[in-house]
Design an enzyme around this catalytic site. Structure first.
Site, mmCIF file in Angstrom:
data_model
loop_
_atom_site.group_PDB
_atom_site.id
_atom_site.type_symbol
_atom_site.label_atom_id
_atom_site.label_comp_id
_atom_site.label_asym_id
_atom_site.label_seq_id
_atom_site.Cartn_x
_atom_site.Cartn_y
_atom_site.Cartn_z
ATOM 1 N N HIS A 160 0.793 -1.233 0.000
ATOM 2 C CA HIS A 160 0.000 0.000 0.000
ATOM 3 C C HIS A 160 0.818 1.271 0.000
ATOM 4 C CE1 HIS A 160 -4.198 -1.264 0.488
ATOM 5 N NE2 HIS A 160 -3.690 -2.342 1.059
ATOM 6 N N THR A 166 -8.692 6.486 -2.697
ATOM 7 C CA THR A 166 -10.036 5.997 -3.008
ATOM 8 C C THR A 166 -11.046 7.127 -2.846
ATOM 9 O OG1 THR A 166 -10.163 5.179 -0.736
ATOM 10 C CG2 THR A 166 -9.709 3.554 -2.462
ATOM 11 N N LYS A 183 -9.488 13.850 3.711
ATOM 12 C CA LYS A 183 -8.544 12.725 3.787
ATOM 13 C C LYS A 183 -7.704 12.938 5.037
ATOM 14 C CE LYS A 183 -7.170 13.926 -0.373
ATOM 15 N NZ LYS A 183 -7.116 12.640 -1.055
HETATM 16 C C1 LIG Z 1 -12.339 6.921 1.493
HETATM 17 C C2 LIG Z 1 -11.916 7.366 2.833
HETATM 18 C C3 LIG Z 1 -10.575 7.665 3.075
HETATM 19 C C4 LIG Z 1 -9.517 7.613 1.994
HETATM 20 O O1 LIG Z 1 -9.408 8.886 1.381
HETATM 21 P P1 LIG Z 1 -8.160 9.260 0.452
HETATM 22 O O2 LIG Z 1 -8.560 10.573 -0.118
HETATM 23 O O3 LIG Z 1 -8.056 8.199 -0.592
HETATM 24 O O4 LIG Z 1 -6.977 9.339 1.337
HETATM 25 C C5 LIG Z 1 -10.205 8.086 4.342
HETATM 26 N N1 LIG Z 1 -11.109 8.191 5.334
HETATM 27 C C6 LIG Z 1 -12.411 7.929 5.139
HETATM 28 C C7 LIG Z 1 -13.375 8.088 6.274
HETATM 29 C C8 LIG Z 1 -12.858 7.503 3.893
HETATM 30 O O5 LIG Z 1 -14.158 7.218 3.709
#
Ligand SMILES: *Cc1c(COP(=O)(O)O)cnc(C)c1O
Length: 809
Positions: free
Chosen positions: A355, A651, A543
């Site tokens: 990852h 994601t 994020k």
């Molecule tokens: C999807 C998600 C993340 C991942 O977000 P990124 O922008 O890919 O880092 C982190 N926290 C929560 C609560 C999420 O739903």
């Protein structure tokens, strides 16, 4: 004849009386939430039994997804959706005088994860069940999930997340499946039956109690299992410590030390905190999980030699990579197999997902620590390392000078990624760019040795939660336009692309977005007491807070706009609302300073008479799954601005795209694939490419100072940090100033600033042409089907796991 909702009303009312002894008018929303869960569980548990029986009868191969994190969020609504009962329950609750949304909000988010990695695990479970694939999760039942974040005077304050305070409605304790995990002690060897035997003495005994959570598939009666392990002490521990007798205080110490194992989730997203406890947690998960899997195989009388035909163990990053030596231990010491046989079985059964390529996140543990905590495991790792290095020496003469670099144990450190690669049959990255970087750079030598092991599996998100559940308005509109085939097959979302230039459809899309923005604006007003303009561009960065994700670059752009407004009050641009959600790891000082900075900028911007009509900055506290579900449907712009090469996939970028936001982003992680899918005219790309970043790092030719000296805008922004513009004692901001100018701006914020501002101007210009904007938005939604986790899971199932839906009888 009563209709379904009426029948349900009666069931709910009866259950209420039966459980709480209450009449309807006395019931609180919390009572009603629990009653809803109890009624739901009756049918879920029936299907759960049936699914287990089907897997047994068909002798199905099963995947076990080992992960230290499962960021489930709430389950009530997604379970109802998957059961095909959401509308019936909503209707029944309304008739009984309850607001369904408020009832569902009674569920506390299960926050057993930090961010993307943990949420990925949760999306994968949903897809496995929805594709009727035999797949289970293995995790830890932390007593406290990721901390709850409050913002006080602009600072992050962390509170414990005691998510089990009210009973967790979905779990079932399975005391009958308890296993024992052993820590510490000493290992002795003897020679018996022509074989070296290992005896473990004086270890600490820890009971591992499983709590099973049902994972409901989408309208297919499949219910899989997420097994979460809890650590408990055993009352007869000291029968094995006869020398100490029954020392009561010693017993309390022991009990405390055991319970700590499943107490806290480490709030550390990508850096390793040097904690013995964290390592104990990893072994606890691995040992308990493997023992329970092998027990089940034995109950089915499966010969251990054939383990890999029945079981596949996928490890989510290196955190569970002790599965390799632990499976070896069980096969050697408990099953009595020889090394070669055990090694063949292990390396046919374990698969590893990488990852990160961030150096500080590549896990290593001091070998002394492993030896002290798991003496037998340490011996096995030594042997694996010995044999691997031998084979390198003999079979790869050209790599002889690289042995120290590739070894599992070197300089008294154990390299978990090396252990995972050597001990598995599959290594996958999580986006095309990331996998290429693994093959060509970070794991280049391993790729030379094991080229067939490396594959890409681009991450995904479940479109059931991240579109159908969180954005019902959009889901309804899509179905009206193209029918409901996209629900079972997210690729069919592409059927809306022919409508992208249809004015009527564009306006319907705009209306849904506007509704969602109104709802979010109401939430913001309720929680932050700041009025926001629903006509403004909702520009979203949500994020974890991290240097590489560059929330700082976003703030630079905001300060830049603020200063331009002050210089020229008549400046024309579309008003913007910048929305942030981010938790910082409690020990990550820089990240906390950035949170303070965002809030300080918000304070200025939101109240300045010349600015506040055009710009708003909102930091929403306690970013978690349920908050993401509120924000994402309302977003116009998705900020994906990491330093190229640093974000393995992302994601959040996929969720926002699926809800019609346009991406402003670097060529990093899955952004690259988003761009390929939508075309460069439908995304705002800027900044250094990953190859340029590598080149600058290699040549050491970047000088942040030069950018500061040459760009008046950067001077203006950065000088605010030291001129005490924001607060009277802003040491935080001086710290940021120094990290940029004296530590040479590790993440190239200054370098990418100009390009970013330019891309943001394109955003503004494009948004003014609503027709064009909506067309792009629709194309983004249409192309997002590729990022459904159903696609990802189909790829894992076919290329790595070799698992199939059971042929039902
Ligand atoms: C999807 C998600 C993340 C991942 O977000 P990124 O922008 O890919 O880092 C982190 N926290 C929560 C609560 C999420 O739903």
């Amino acid at each position: 004849m009563k209709n379904q909702a009426e029948q349900l009303e009666q069931e709910l009312t009866e259950k209420l009386t039966l459980t709480f002894g209450k009449q309807l008018k006395e019931a609180t929303t919390k009572d009603m939430f629990q009653v809803v869960c109890l009624v739901m569980k009756e049918s879920i548990h029936a299907n759960w039994q049936k699914t287990k029986q089907l897997y047994r009868e068909t002798n199905s191969k099963q995947v076990y997804y080992f992960s230290m994190e499962f960021l489930l969020g709430r389950l009530v609504e997604s379970n109802l959706l998957n059961m095909g009962q959401l509308e019936t329950y909503q209707q029944a609750l309304r008739s009984l005088g309850f607001d369904p949304e408020r009832v569902f909000m009674e569920e506390h988010d299960a926050g057993l994860g930090n961010g993307g990695l943990g949420r990925l695990a949760a999306c994968f479970l949903d897809s496995l069940a929805s594709l009727q694939l035999p797949g289970n999760g293995m995790g830890i039942r932390y007593k406290y999930g990721l901390f709850q974040q409050k913002v006080v005077d602009g600072y992050q304050v962390e509170l414990p997340d005691y998510w089990l305070k009210d009973e967790y409605m979905w779990e079932t304790k399975r005391s009958d499946r308890t296993v024992e995990v052993r820590f510490g002690g000493t290992v002795e060897t003897s020679f018996e039956h022509h074989k070296l035997q290992f005896h473990h003495h004086d270890y600490e005994r820890v009971l591992a109690i499983p709590y099973d959570v049902p994972i409901v598939g989408f309208q297919n009666e499949t219910v899989n299992t997420l097994r979460l392990w809890s650590a408990e002490s055993t009352a007869n521990h000291f029968h094995f410590h006869s020398s100490r007798g029954h020392d009561y205080y010693h017993y309390l110490d022991y009990k405390r030390s055991v319970e700590k194992i499943s107490e806290f989730l480490y709030p550390d997203d990508s850096t390793y905190a040097g904690k013995v406890l964290r390592l104990k947690q990893q072994y606890f998960l691995v040992s308990a999980g493997l023992q329970s899997i092998l027990q089940q195989c034995k109950q089915k009388a499966l010969p251990m030699e054939q383990l890999s035909r029945h079981v596949v163990l996928q490890i989510n990053d290196t955190h569970p990579s002790l599965v390799v030596p632990e499976l070896m231990r069980l096969l050697l010491d408990e099953e009595g197999l020889g090394w070669d046989e055990a090694w063949a079985i292990t390396t046919e059964t374990v698969a590893y997902t990488n990852h990160t390529t961030l150096n500080e996140a590549l896990e290593t543990w001091p070998k002394d620590m492993i030896e002290m905590l798991f003496p037998r495991i340490y011996l096995i790792i030594e042997e694996i390392n010995e044999r691997f290095c031998q084979s390198l020496w003999h079979d790869y003469p050209e790599l002889r000078d690289k042995i120290a670099e590739l070894a599992i144990i070197s300089y008294d450190q154990i390299h978990m990624a090396h252990l995972a690669i050597v001990g598995s049959f599959s290594v996958n990255g999580v986006a095309e760019l990331h996998t290429r970087i693994l093959k060509e750079r970070v794991m280049k030598s391993f790729y030379t040795i094991f080229p067939e092991r490396f594959t890409n599996k681009t991450n995904g998100i479940t479109h059931r939660r991240w579109l159908m559940n969180c954005n019902p308005g959009l889901a309804r509109l899509l179905t009206e336009a193209i029918g409901d085939s996209w629900i079972k097959d997210a690729d069919r979302l592409a059927d809306i692309i022919p409508f992208s230039s249809d004015r009527g459809f564009q306006e319907a899309i705009a209306e849904v977005k506007h509704d969602n923005k109104k709802k979010l604006a109401a939430y913001i007003y309720q929680h932050a007491r700041i009025p926001v303009n629903e006509q403004s561009i909702f520009d979203v960065q949500i994020k974890r807070l991290h240097g590489y994700k560059r929330q700082l670059l976003n703030v630079f752009h905001i300060i830049h706009l603020y200063q331009r407004c002050l210089e020229n009050p008549a400046l024309e641009f579309t008003p913007r609302t910048f929305i942030f959600g981010a938790k910082a790891a409690p020990g990550y000082t820089f990240a906390k300073h950035v949170i303070k900075l965002i809030n300080a900028v918000a304070d200025k911007v939101n109240h300045h008479p010349l600015v506040k009509e055009k710009l708003k900055v909102i930091f929403l506290e306690n970013y978690q799954v349920s908050l993401a579900e509120r924000i994402i449907p309302a977003a116009d712009i998705s900020e994906q601005i990491s330093t190229a090469s640093k974000e393995a996939s992302g994601t959040g970028n996929m969720k926002l795209m699926m809800n019609g936001a346009l991406t402003i982003g670097t060529e990093d992680g899955a952004n690259v694939e988003i761009q390929q899918l939508v075309g460069e005219e439908n995304i705002f790309t800027f900044g250094l490419t990953s190859d340029e970043v590598f080149a600058l790092q290699q040549h050491g030719s970047y000088r942040a100072r030069d950018y500061y000296n040459q760009d008046r805008r950067l001077q203006q922004i950065l000088d605010l940090f030291v001129n005490e513009h924001f607060t009277s004692d802003d040491v935080e901001f001086k710290d940021i100033f120094y990290s940029l100018l004296y530590n040479n701006d590790e993440f190239f914020v200054l370098k990418d600033f100009d390009s970013y501002v330019h891309a943001q101007r394109c955003v503004d210009a494009t948004y003014r042409n609503q027709e064009k904007w909506l067309e792009k938005s629709i194309i983004n939604i249409g192309r997002s089907g590729t990022f459904a986790s159903d696609r990802t899971i189909r790829e894992y199932a076919a290329d790595i796991w070799n698992i199939h839906p059971p042929a039902s009888r």
